[in-house]
Design a protein around this motif. Structure first.
Motif: not given
Length: 427
Positions: A67-70, A318-331, A333-337
């Motif tokens: 189901g990976a997006a193509s 929190l006023g000076k910090t931008h929070i982003g995520l960075d992970f990748f797991d193909a094992s 469901n990617r939406v669930a991740a």
């Protein structure tokens, strides 16, 4: 809303109120925080510019869950599904390789028009956008060097790419009315010990000076720089070390990106936030889970994630910090991740808001470490879950694990049909 959720919330509110914590006000603050959800979890960091190019730069994605997006449309559909299960309004973090255009274009020539469909979609969804130049998975990064490359022509290619990325970022910010953070990370380094450690760093500094030469409106665009301890193929030496980027960021008023997986296995970024906040203009977080160094596992509600949330709240960062995520797991469901990782990050912030910070701070100043420890331990069993359930219900997203049924249905209706529909059309 289910009456039991309301009753549990009211009971929890009363308990927290005994310690001066206004839970209603906490939830209002929480709803204003935006998490930048990374698009590359949805397609295993392949992108759409050079889809057949092998993934390089010390990055590895394992697993073959279906189901990976193509296509960009599939990726946006998956992101919409994930956001429908996550409380609050947030941002999407794009890499340059996620262009949405039929035009043949190289990385050094990308323009805002190549991302116009992303901007239109973000407006419709009420989302912000962040951006990243893609300095990997390209023939001109095959030597393992980009902005520090000794060949001036190759180095200029990556300089021009980063310049183009900044202009796209400014366009995103202007169009969406939300500041776009553009983060520069490069894979540059050597597998074995180099003779000259200084020259590549001098070239990188000069290249960055050229990249950042044009002043852009900080209301629309902010620059960030990201370090790494080592990578696959750069085990002995990384040009953009923590010391290099911390010095460069402070000297040049750039956000300094702390990635949870980019340090020694015994280091944590939660302990760096307060120190860095005293000197840096701002901080960008890449929240990941380094099970074995930079292994980029889906974020769980572990001690380090909770400590990151606490540090951001207790230090008023929190006023000076931008929070982003960075992970990748193909094992899995990617939406669930996405849903698991983003919900956990918000939970960690909520946990921070629900600590009796003023009582703890007073006890510490009074050298009453007994009270400090006792309160910290007792609050671990306070009814945080009742507050989280109410917040989710109030925000119109599923409570507790009810979201999983939506993801499973989406998997059956959408994800598992990808590829088979294309094959049927060809036949």
């Amino acid at each position: 809303m289910d009456q039991s959720i309301i009753a549990n919330y009211e009971a929890a509110k009363a308990l927290y109120a005994q310690h001066g914590i206004d839970v209603d006000a906490v939830l209002e603050k929480l709803s204003e925080i935006k998490i930048s959800m990374h698009c590359w979890q949805g397609d295993d960091v392949r992108g759409f510019l050079n889809k057949d190019q092998a993934l390089t730069g010390g990055i590895s994605v394992t697993g073959n869950y279906p189901g990976a997006a193509s296509t960009p449309a599939e990726l946006r559909s998956d992101l919409e599904k994930a956001f429908s299960l996550i409380p609050g309004k947030h941002k999407v973090n794009l890499h340059a390789i996620y262009v949405d255009t039929d035009e043949k274009v190289e990385l050094d020539a990308i323009e805002p028009k190549h991302f116009e469909k992303w901007v239109t979609w973000a407006k419709e969804q009420g989302l912000g956008l962040d951006f990243n130049p893609t300095c990997f998975s390209h023939e001109k990064s095959a030597d393992g060097l980009t902005l520090s490359h000794p060949d001036p022509a190759i180095r200029q290619f990556w300089i021009d790419h980063c310049k183009a990325s900044r202009k796209i970022s400014a366009y995103f910010g202007e169009q969406l009315g939300q500041t776009c953070v553009t983060n520069v990370w490069i894979p540059d380094g050597f597998k074995d010990s180099p003779v000259d450690r200084l020259a590549p760093r001098q070239r990188l500094k000069d290249a960055l000076d050229e990249v950042f030469a044009e002043e852009l409106n900080p209301a629309f665009h902010l620059d960030a720089v990201e370090s790494k301890l080592f990578g696959l193929g750069s085990e002995a030496y990384v040009v953009g070390s923590h010391e290099f980027y911390m010095g460069y960021g402070i000297a040049n008023n750039k956000l300094i990106c702390l990635d949870a997986g980019h340090f020694h296995p015994t280091e944590v970024i939660s302990n760096k936030l307060s120190a860095l906040s005293l000197f840096a203009d701002g901080i960008l977080l890449h929240v990941s889970r380094p099970m074995r160094w930079d292994s980029d596992h889906v974020v769980t509600l572990d001690d380090e994630l909770i400590d990151i949330g606490r540090e951001l709240v207790r230090g008023d960062l929190l006023g000076k910090t931008h929070i982003g995520l960075d992970f990748f797991d193909a094992s899995i469901n990617r939406v669930a991740a996405w849903v698991i990782g983003t919900r956990n990050t918000i939970k960690a912030l909520l946990r921070g808001f629900l600590d009796p910070v003023e009582e703890l701070r007073k006890a510490e100043l009074d050298f009453d470490f007994t009270t400090r420890l006792a309160l910290q331990e007792e609050f671990k069993s306070y009814p945080f879950g009742a507050v989280w359930d109410y917040y989710c219900a109030k925000q119109g997203v599923p409570v507790r694990e009810a979201w999983l049924a939506d993801v499973k249905a989406y998997e059956q209706d959408v994800l598992l049909k990808r590829g088979t529909e294309t094959a049927a059309a060809k036949n």
